[in-house]
Design a protein around this motif. Structure first.
Motif, PDB file in Angstrom:
ATOM      1  N   ASN A  95       0.822  -1.205   0.000  1.00  0.00           N
ATOM      2  CA  ASN A  95       0.000   0.000   0.000  1.00  0.00           C
ATOM      3  C   ASN A  95       0.862   1.264   0.000  1.00  0.00           C
ATOM      4  N   GLY A  96       0.575   2.166  -0.909  1.00  0.00           N
ATOM      5  CA  GLY A  96       1.267   3.446  -0.958  1.00  0.00           C
ATOM      6  C   GLY A  96       2.639   3.409  -1.603  1.00  0.00           C
ATOM      7  N   ARG A  97       3.094   2.275  -2.025  1.00  0.00           N
ATOM      8  CA  ARG A  97       4.412   2.180  -2.639  1.00  0.00           C
ATOM      9  C   ARG A  97       4.349   2.741  -4.057  1.00  0.00           C
ATOM     10  N   PRO A  98       5.181   3.743  -4.373  1.00  0.00           N
ATOM     11  CA  PRO A  98       5.142   4.307  -5.730  1.00  0.00           C
ATOM     12  C   PRO A  98       5.748   3.354  -6.758  1.00  0.00           C
ATOM     13  N   VAL A  99       5.326   3.517  -7.979  1.00  0.00           N
ATOM     14  CA  VAL A  99       5.895   2.755  -9.088  1.00  0.00           C
ATOM     15  C   VAL A  99       7.280   3.337  -9.367  1.00  0.00           C
ATOM     16  N   PHE A 100       8.288   2.491  -9.412  1.00  0.00           N
ATOM     17  CA  PHE A 100       9.669   2.958  -9.573  1.00  0.00           C
ATOM     18  C   PHE A 100       9.916   3.590 -10.937  1.00  0.00           C
ATOM     19  N   PHE A 101       9.414   2.958 -11.996  1.00  0.00           N
ATOM     20  CA  PHE A 101       9.531   3.509 -13.349  1.00  0.00           C
ATOM     21  C   PHE A 101       8.146   3.893 -13.852  1.00  0.00           C
ATOM     22  N   PRO A 102       7.668   5.118 -13.593  1.00  0.00           N
ATOM     23  CA  PRO A 102       6.337   5.495 -14.036  1.00  0.00           C
ATOM     24  C   PRO A 102       6.238   5.678 -15.553  1.00  0.00           C
ATOM     25  N   GLU A 103       7.387   5.851 -16.189  1.00  0.00           N
ATOM     26  CA  GLU A 103       7.413   5.938 -17.650  1.00  0.00           C
ATOM     27  C   GLU A 103       8.778   5.482 -18.140  1.00  0.00           C
ATOM     28  N   VAL A 104       8.790   4.994 -19.361  1.00  0.00           N
ATOM     29  CA  VAL A 104      10.039   4.619 -20.026  1.00  0.00           C
ATOM     30  C   VAL A 104      10.039   5.339 -21.363  1.00  0.00           C
ATOM     31  N   THR A 105      11.122   6.046 -21.632  1.00  0.00           N
ATOM     32  CA  THR A 105      11.262   6.766 -22.897  1.00  0.00           C
ATOM     33  C   THR A 105      12.491   6.247 -23.622  1.00  0.00           C
ATOM     34  N   ILE A 106      12.298   5.840 -24.861  1.00  0.00           N
ATOM     35  CA  ILE A 106      13.375   5.299 -25.678  1.00  0.00           C
ATOM     36  C   ILE A 106      13.514   6.180 -26.921  1.00  0.00           C
ATOM     37  N   THR A 107      14.714   6.659 -27.167  1.00  0.00           N
ATOM     38  CA  THR A 107      14.994   7.481 -28.344  1.00  0.00           C
ATOM     39  C   THR A 107      16.032   6.764 -29.201  1.00  0.00           C
ATOM     40  N   PHE A 108      15.779   6.724 -30.508  1.00  0.00           N
ATOM     41  CA  PHE A 108      16.714   6.040 -31.403  1.00  0.00           C
ATOM     42  C   PHE A 108      16.742   6.728 -32.759  1.00  0.00           C
ATOM     43  N   ALA A 109      17.856   6.533 -33.463  1.00  0.00           N
ATOM     44  CA  ALA A 109      18.050   7.116 -34.792  1.00  0.00           C
ATOM     45  C   ALA A 109      17.459   6.185 -35.848  1.00  0.00           C
ATOM     46  N   VAL A 110      16.914   6.769 -36.897  1.00  0.00           N
ATOM     47  CA  VAL A 110      16.338   5.986 -37.984  1.00  0.00           C
ATOM     48  C   VAL A 110      16.855   6.494 -39.326  1.00  0.00           C
ATOM     49  N   VAL A 111      16.774   5.628 -40.324  1.00  0.00           N
ATOM     50  CA  VAL A 111      17.080   6.016 -41.694  1.00  0.00           C
ATOM     51  C   VAL A 111      15.902   5.604 -42.570  1.00  0.00           C
ATOM     52  N   PRO A 112      15.653   6.344 -43.639  1.00  0.00           N
ATOM     53  CA  PRO A 112      14.528   6.033 -44.520  1.00  0.00           C
ATOM     54  C   PRO A 112      14.628   4.621 -45.085  1.00  0.00           C
ATOM     55  N   GLY A 113      13.465   4.018 -45.270  1.00  0.00           N
ATOM     56  CA  GLY A 113      13.397   2.715 -45.890  1.00  0.00           C
ATOM     57  C   GLY A 113      13.589   1.540 -44.950  1.00  0.00           C
ATOM     58  N   GLU A 114      13.902   1.789 -43.681  1.00  0.00           N
ATOM     59  CA  GLU A 114      14.142   0.708 -42.721  1.00  0.00           C
ATOM     60  C   GLU A 114      12.954   0.556 -41.777  1.00  0.00           C
TER      61      GLU A 114
END
Length: 133
Positions: A95-114
């Protein structure tokens, strides 16, 4: 679907603490065209019973970076509430324990056609991502 001038993105989430797909996680996708450009929100989806988002919007032409934002806090809060209903004796310890990872954000590079498939392996106190196929 990717074309010669655009990339495409898909994802899925496995809850490694349960050994099951993570259903009902909201996922938002953003894109930018260059390291200094502003992020453009493209939309979002939620994971299905198999933990997959099959309908994320395609990044626009000229996209160089993509960001996926996973609402893991809501997923874990619902999971925690369900566990407390099933096992009332655990209520005091959880009870009352917060979620450790409330969000996960992933950033990555892309190239056209893939195509970029980015799986998220998730548990309450850790996560891992990789470029899948």
């Amino acid at each position: 679907m990717s074309t010669e001038t655009t990339a495409s993105v898909s994802t899925h989430i496995l809850d490694t603490s349960a050994g099951r797909p993570a259903e009902g996680v909201a996922v938002h996708i953003l894109a930018r065209s260059g390291r200094e450009a502003d992020w453009q929100a493209l939309g979002g989806s939620s994971t299905d019973a198999d933990g997959r988002c099959k309908d994320l919007p395609a990044p626009p032409e000229g996209t160089t970076h993509v960001r996926l934002e996973f609402d893991t806090g809501t997923y874990f809060a619902k999971k925690q509430a369900a566990a407390q209903q099933d096992a009332p004796a655990l209520r005091d310890s959880e009870n009352g324990r917060p979620v450790f990872f409330p969000e996960v954000t992933i950033t990555f590079a892309v190239v056209p056609g893939e195509h970029y498939h980015v799986p998220l392996l998730l548990n309450p106190f850790g996560y891992s991502v990789y470029r899948g196929s």
